[in-house]
Design an enzyme around this catalytic site. Structure first.
Site, PDB file in Angstrom:
ATOM      1  CB  CYS A 104      -4.432   0.426  11.521  1.00 42.74           C
ATOM      2  SG  CYS A 104      -6.223   0.624  11.697  1.00 42.74           S
ATOM      3  CG  ASP A 210      -3.437   6.002  -4.554  1.00 37.64           C
ATOM      4  OD1 ASP A 210      -4.241   5.600  -3.698  1.00 37.64           O
ATOM      5  OD2 ASP A 210      -3.124   7.198  -4.692  1.00 37.64           O
TER       6      ASP A 210
END
Length: 380
Positions: A104, A210
């Site tokens: 995170c 991605d």
């Protein structure tokens, strides 16, 4: 994926993975098959909140009715608290898999020494991972690690962390090929996944970053040698991506290309599951669903007024009225519905505790700060 991968959305993604290979140009029927469905991980829950059994944290780890593998994503910065949280999960039979979040990049997490900046402290990272594995091992619950490349390019951590996690006995490591400073900007640097695969040889290495399509997943595996992929933002508003992934890994070129009518039906089912998840509270459920509207409608020519109406729904009746105003015969819009979705933006200077970068080890001052950090993020 906080606020996204709750039990209702995970259920939609699992159903899509189980749907089997779609007919050319069609959306699949939702039915169980024998295809591998993957693991669908919960939203991040803090270890302190679990130990305190806060209402929200217990709700986060509550599985969906069809959840065969209960996968809990755990965050923590204090080894003793993480240990206690893992002990609770395994002794009370609340998880079949525990994923430790060291990826995170959000400031409220990193400024407390957590998430993507924590592996910089080698002894702290090792203590957390080793403690979690030791608690889970007697119950045959695998522990895994997800991480980023490091704090920034001047402070990489992923190769050391990968080897440390392997030595501690985790089942696999997953790398989001960005640093905390990269945030979600630019392109993921898949070459780092290949380097990690070369450094960590005894356990699987998964790649993340991605994965917008099945073709991206296949390209990542072919280009890096990684053993699997982790999907994040790519499935936002598109749970049928998992049908495509199953097809791609089965060497099928067929992909789901849904018209707007199918998208609307999935969105409506998502809303129903959210209402059930929130014990019939339509207002809360639909408010939480609003963030998904733009993702579902990405690329479809529905108009600004219709999009605005969808982001204001407060009940199932509101949603039905908004969907009824759409042209549900619209076909799949092609490239407009593909590619990046969710947050992007520009690089950010990571927020870290004062003195964090001075050494790779934790001193008494930082150890006290970390204990307080666990308390400050309590609440699920």
């Amino acid at each position: 994926m906080a606020g996204v991968t709750n039990a209702p959305f995970r259920q939609l993604c699992r159903e899509a993975a189980r749907a089997g290979l779609p007919a050319e140009g069609a959306a699949p029927a939702l039915h169980a098959t024998d295809v591998p469905e993957g693991i669908f991980v919960s939203e991040m829950v803090t270890s302190r909140a679990l130990v305190e059994r806060t209402e929200e944290s217990m709700h986060i780890i509550e599985p969906a009715p069809d959840e065969r593998i209960r996968s809990v994503q755990l965050y923590g910065v204090d080894p003793a608290t993480v240990r206690a949280a893992v002990r609770m999960l395994v002794t009370e039979d609340r998880a079949d898999h525990i994923d430790l979040n060291f990826g995170c990049p959000v400031a409220k997490v990193t400024r407390k020494g957590g998430g993507a900046v924590l592996p910089w402290k080698r002894d702290l990272f090792a203590a957390i991972v080793r403690g979690a594995v030791e608690e889970a091992r007697p119950f045959d619950v695998p522990v895994t690690v997800k991480m980023r490349m490091g704090i920034d390019d001047a402070h990489p951590t992923y190769l050391d962390a990968g080897r440390t996690a392997q030595d501690a006995g985790v089942a696999w490591v997953a790398l989001h090929a960005r640093t905390a400073a990269d945030y979600y900007s630019g392109e993921a640097r898949w070459a780092a996944i290949a380097r990690l695969k070369g450094a960590v040889t005894d356990i699987p290495v998964l790649g993340n970053g991605d994965i917008w399509s099945a073709e991206d997943a296949l390209a990542m595996m072919a280009g890096t040698g990684c053993d699997g992929v982790v999907v994040g933002r790519g499935c936002q508003g598109r749970p049928w991506l998992f049908t495509d992934l199953v097809a791609g890994f089965a060497d099928s070129p067929v992909r789901v290309r849904p018209g707007l009518g199918y998208v609307a039906s999935v969105l409506r089912r998502h809303a129903e599951l959210m209402v059930d998840y929130h014990r019939g509270d339509e207002l809360r459920a639909l408010r939480e669903l609003r963030k998904h509207m733009a993702w579902y409608m990405k690329g479809y020519p529905v108009g600004g007024e219709a999009r605005t109406e969808l982001t204001r729904v407060s009940s199932l009746a509101d949603l039905d009225a908004a969907l009824a105003g759409l042209d549900l015969d619209l076909p799949y819009p092609g490239v407009g519905a593909e590619g990046q979705r969710g947050r992007g933006g520009s690089p950010k200077v990571p927020h870290v505790p004062d003195g964090w970068l001075d050494t790779r080890d934790v001193d008494d001052r930082l150890r006290a700060m970390l204990a307080e950090a666990e308390l400050s993020v309590s609440g699920g």
